[in-house]
Scaffold this motif. Sequence first.
Motif, PDB file in Angstrom:
ATOM      1  N   MET A   1       0.837  -1.207   0.000  1.00 50.07           N
ATOM      2  CA  MET A   1       0.000   0.000   0.000  1.00 50.07           C
ATOM      3  C   MET A   1       0.875   1.262   0.000  1.00 50.07           C
ATOM      4  SD  MET A   1      -3.340  -0.451   0.038  1.00 50.07           S
ATOM      5  CE  MET A   1      -4.004   1.002   0.855  1.00 50.07           C
ATOM      6  N   ARG A   2       0.474   2.245  -0.781  1.00 50.07           N
ATOM      7  CA  ARG A   2       1.192   3.512  -0.776  1.00 50.07           C
ATOM      8  C   ARG A   2       0.952   4.248   0.542  1.00 50.07           C
ATOM      9  NH1 ARG A   2      -1.050   4.201  -6.358  1.00 50.07           N
ATOM     10  NH2 ARG A   2       0.671   3.747  -7.786  1.00 50.07           N
ATOM     11  N   THR A   3       1.964   4.942   0.989  1.00 53.61           N
ATOM     12  CA  THR A   3       1.797   5.779   2.171  1.00 53.61           C
ATOM     13  C   THR A   3       1.056   7.053   1.793  1.00 53.61           C
ATOM     14  OG1 THR A   3       3.847   7.009   1.861  1.00 53.61           O
ATOM     15  CG2 THR A   3       3.978   4.910   3.071  1.00 53.61           C
ATOM     16  N   GLN A   4       0.550   7.749   2.801  1.00 54.47           N
ATOM     17  CA  GLN A   4      -0.124   9.016   2.538  1.00 54.47           C
ATOM     18  C   GLN A   4       0.833  10.028   1.912  1.00 54.47           C
ATOM     19  OE1 GLN A   4      -1.875  10.913   5.988  1.00 54.47           O
ATOM     20  NE2 GLN A   4      -3.490  11.828   4.745  1.00 54.47           N
ATOM     21  N   ALA A   5       2.070  10.019   2.369  1.00 59.25           N
ATOM     22  CA  ALA A   5       3.052  10.942   1.796  1.00 59.25           C
ATOM     23  C   ALA A   5       3.289  10.636   0.318  1.00 59.25           C
ATOM     24  CB  ALA A   5       4.359  10.859   2.574  1.00 59.25           C
ATOM     25  N   GLU A   6       3.331   9.373  -0.032  1.00 61.17           N
ATOM     26  CA  GLU A   6       3.507   9.003  -1.439  1.00 61.17           C
ATOM     27  C   GLU A   6       2.316   9.460  -2.266  1.00 61.17           C
ATOM     28  OE1 GLU A   6       6.237   4.951  -1.097  1.00 61.17           O
ATOM     29  OE2 GLU A   6       4.063   4.818  -0.849  1.00 61.17           O
ATOM     30  N   LYS A   7       1.122   9.266  -1.754  1.00 57.29           N
ATOM     31  CA  LYS A   7      -0.074   9.729  -2.467  1.00 57.29           C
ATOM     32  C   LYS A   7      -0.050  11.249  -2.618  1.00 57.29           C
ATOM     33  CE  LYS A   7      -3.131   5.997  -0.872  1.00 57.29           C
ATOM     34  NZ  LYS A   7      -4.355   5.689  -0.080  1.00 57.29           N
ATOM     35  N   ALA A   8       0.388  11.936  -1.578  1.00 55.09           N
ATOM     36  CA  ALA A   8       0.443  13.398  -1.628  1.00 55.09           C
ATOM     37  C   ALA A   8       1.412  13.870  -2.702  1.00 55.09           C
ATOM     38  CB  ALA A   8       0.849  13.945  -0.263  1.00 55.09           C
ATOM     39  N   GLU A  80      -5.623   3.006  -3.891  1.00 55.02           N
ATOM     40  CA  GLU A  80      -4.243   3.484  -3.772  1.00 55.02           C
ATOM     41  C   GLU A  80      -4.073   4.872  -4.381  1.00 55.02           C
ATOM     42  OE1 GLU A  80      -0.956   1.416  -3.453  1.00 55.02           O
ATOM     43  OE2 GLU A  80      -2.104   0.179  -2.073  1.00 55.02           O
ATOM     44  N   LEU A  81      -5.165   5.446  -4.894  1.00 53.41           N
ATOM     45  CA  LEU A  81      -5.072   6.740  -5.546  1.00 53.41           C
ATOM     46  C   LEU A  81      -5.103   7.878  -4.533  1.00 53.41           C
ATOM     47  CD1 LEU A  81      -7.459   6.327  -8.615  1.00 53.41           C
ATOM     48  CD2 LEU A  81      -4.977   6.043  -8.522  1.00 53.41           C
ATOM     49  N   PRO A  82      -4.479   8.995  -4.874  1.00 53.60           N
ATOM     50  CA  PRO A  82      -4.635  10.185  -4.036  1.00 53.60           C
ATOM     51  C   PRO A  82      -6.078  10.692  -4.110  1.00 53.60           C
ATOM     52  CG  PRO A  82      -3.371  10.699  -6.022  1.00 53.60           C
ATOM     53  CD  PRO A  82      -3.561   9.220  -6.012  1.00 53.60           C
ATOM     54  N   VAL A  83      -6.579  11.172  -2.982  1.00 58.14           N
ATOM     55  CA  VAL A  83      -7.955  11.672  -2.892  1.00 58.14           C
ATOM     56  C   VAL A  83      -7.941  13.100  -2.357  1.00 58.14           C
ATOM     57  CG1 VAL A  83     -10.211  11.388  -1.787  1.00 58.14           C
ATOM     58  CG2 VAL A  83      -8.933   9.368  -2.546  1.00 58.14           C
ATOM     59  N   LYS A 270     -16.853  -8.392  -9.119  1.00 56.74           N
ATOM     60  CA  LYS A 270     -15.927  -9.195  -8.330  1.00 56.74           C
ATOM     61  C   LYS A 270     -14.482  -8.821  -8.634  1.00 56.74           C
ATOM     62  CE  LYS A 270     -18.978 -13.208  -7.794  1.00 56.74           C
ATOM     63  NZ  LYS A 270     -19.215 -14.633  -8.163  1.00 56.74           N
ATOM     64  N   THR A 271     -14.209  -8.564  -9.897  1.00 55.55           N
ATOM     65  CA  THR A 271     -12.856  -8.149 -10.281  1.00 55.55           C
ATOM     66  C   THR A 271     -12.501  -6.799  -9.679  1.00 55.55           C
ATOM     67  OG1 THR A 271     -12.980  -9.371 -12.372  1.00 55.55           O
ATOM     68  CG2 THR A 271     -11.355  -7.596 -12.243  1.00 55.55           C
ATOM     69  N   ILE A 272     -13.446  -5.868  -9.728  1.00 55.99           N
ATOM     70  CA  ILE A 272     -13.190  -4.520  -9.210  1.00 55.99           C
ATOM     71  C   ILE A 272     -13.024  -4.528  -7.697  1.00 55.99           C
ATOM     72  CG2 ILE A 272     -14.264  -2.253  -8.876  1.00 55.99           C
ATOM     73  CD1 ILE A 272     -15.632  -2.736 -11.638  1.00 55.99           C
ATOM     74  N   PHE A 273     -13.847  -5.313  -7.011  1.00 53.10           N
ATOM     75  CA  PHE A 273     -13.873  -5.281  -5.548  1.00 53.10           C
ATOM     76  C   PHE A 273     -12.961  -6.320  -4.892  1.00 53.10           C
ATOM     77  CE2 PHE A 273     -18.500  -3.636  -5.914  1.00 53.10           C
ATOM     78  CZ  PHE A 273     -18.036  -2.375  -6.222  1.00 53.10           C
ATOM     79  N   ARG A 274     -12.273  -7.116  -5.702  1.00 49.64           N
ATOM     80  CA  ARG A 274     -11.411  -8.141  -5.131  1.00 49.64           C
ATOM     81  C   ARG A 274     -10.350  -7.469  -4.259  1.00 49.64           C
ATOM     82  NH1 ARG A 274      -9.948 -10.688  -9.601  1.00 49.64           N
ATOM     83  NH2 ARG A 274     -11.644 -12.187  -9.402  1.00 49.64           N
ATOM     84  N   PRO A 275     -10.145  -7.959  -3.033  1.00 47.47           N
ATOM     85  CA  PRO A 275      -9.152  -7.346  -2.119  1.00 47.47           C
ATOM     86  C   PRO A 275      -7.745  -7.390  -2.723  1.00 47.47           C
ATOM     87  CG  PRO A 275     -10.589  -8.859  -0.929  1.00 47.47           C
ATOM     88  CD  PRO A 275     -10.877  -9.058  -2.385  1.00 47.47           C
TER      89      PRO A 275
END
Length: 275
Positions: A1-8, A80-83, A270-275
């Motif tokens: 998972m990307r960190t918040q700093a990476e997303k920023a 994983e996208l910035p929001v 199912k493809t979109i929501f797969r963990p």
Amino acid sequence: MRTQAEKARMFRALHERSGIFIMPNPWDAGTAKLLASLGFEALATTSLGCASSHGRIDGTRSLSREELLANCREIASATELPVSADLENGYADDPEEAAAIIRLAAEAGVVGGSIEDATGDATRPIYDFDLAVERVAAAVRVARALPFPFTFTARAENYLHGRPDLDDTIKRLQAFAAAGADVLYAPGLRDLDTIRRVVAAVPRPVNVLVGWVDPEITVPHLADAGVKRISVGGALSRLAYAVVRDAAIALRDAGSFRWVRDILPSKDLKTIFRP
């Protein structure tokens, strides 16, 4: 998972590179995952979409601050996208009290956010100029104190509240830029000439809201006008409600199930929501 700093840093880089980018607006975790699966590079929350999901009419403070922040957390943690977050008017008139929502939104996981100069009071819908600028300056101070590059967007709401005063809108955006805003946003602009005038008059990236813009305008048109970022606000949410309404009417009045041909296959979900 990307960190918040990476997303920023990812989000800031989208504003610094050449060209335009599209930032669609999910209203829950499911729509966030759906839009992320389609290759978009960033997402933004929508107060209208969130309010509609609660069965409420959109408007300043139609959601509680806690409900809005919970929606930020839900969407930010879904991909994983910035929001970037629609933070209404900060839920306070006082600059420092309103600016506190920047820190709370960051704690909820977002890496950008906007505060508007709309008061929520129909008798005086827009904050006086000096107070509006003070509010932006306070939000910038909070954003700069965060441990990552939070991208702060300042909104001039004239056109959404019956005040189509372009000179005042540009004056406000220029002052917001001088106060330190990273992105400028005047929702409600409809035509390319007006959008070009705004972009030419301000020194920061400009966000344009689809939904109010003339639907004949395309992304290349906005790119040519110098727009950096496109968001859709509650438009996708409203489209989803329109599709559900029309299918339900066909079911009720014509006994028709033809709309089933257009549903998203469960295997795709199912493809979109797969963990």
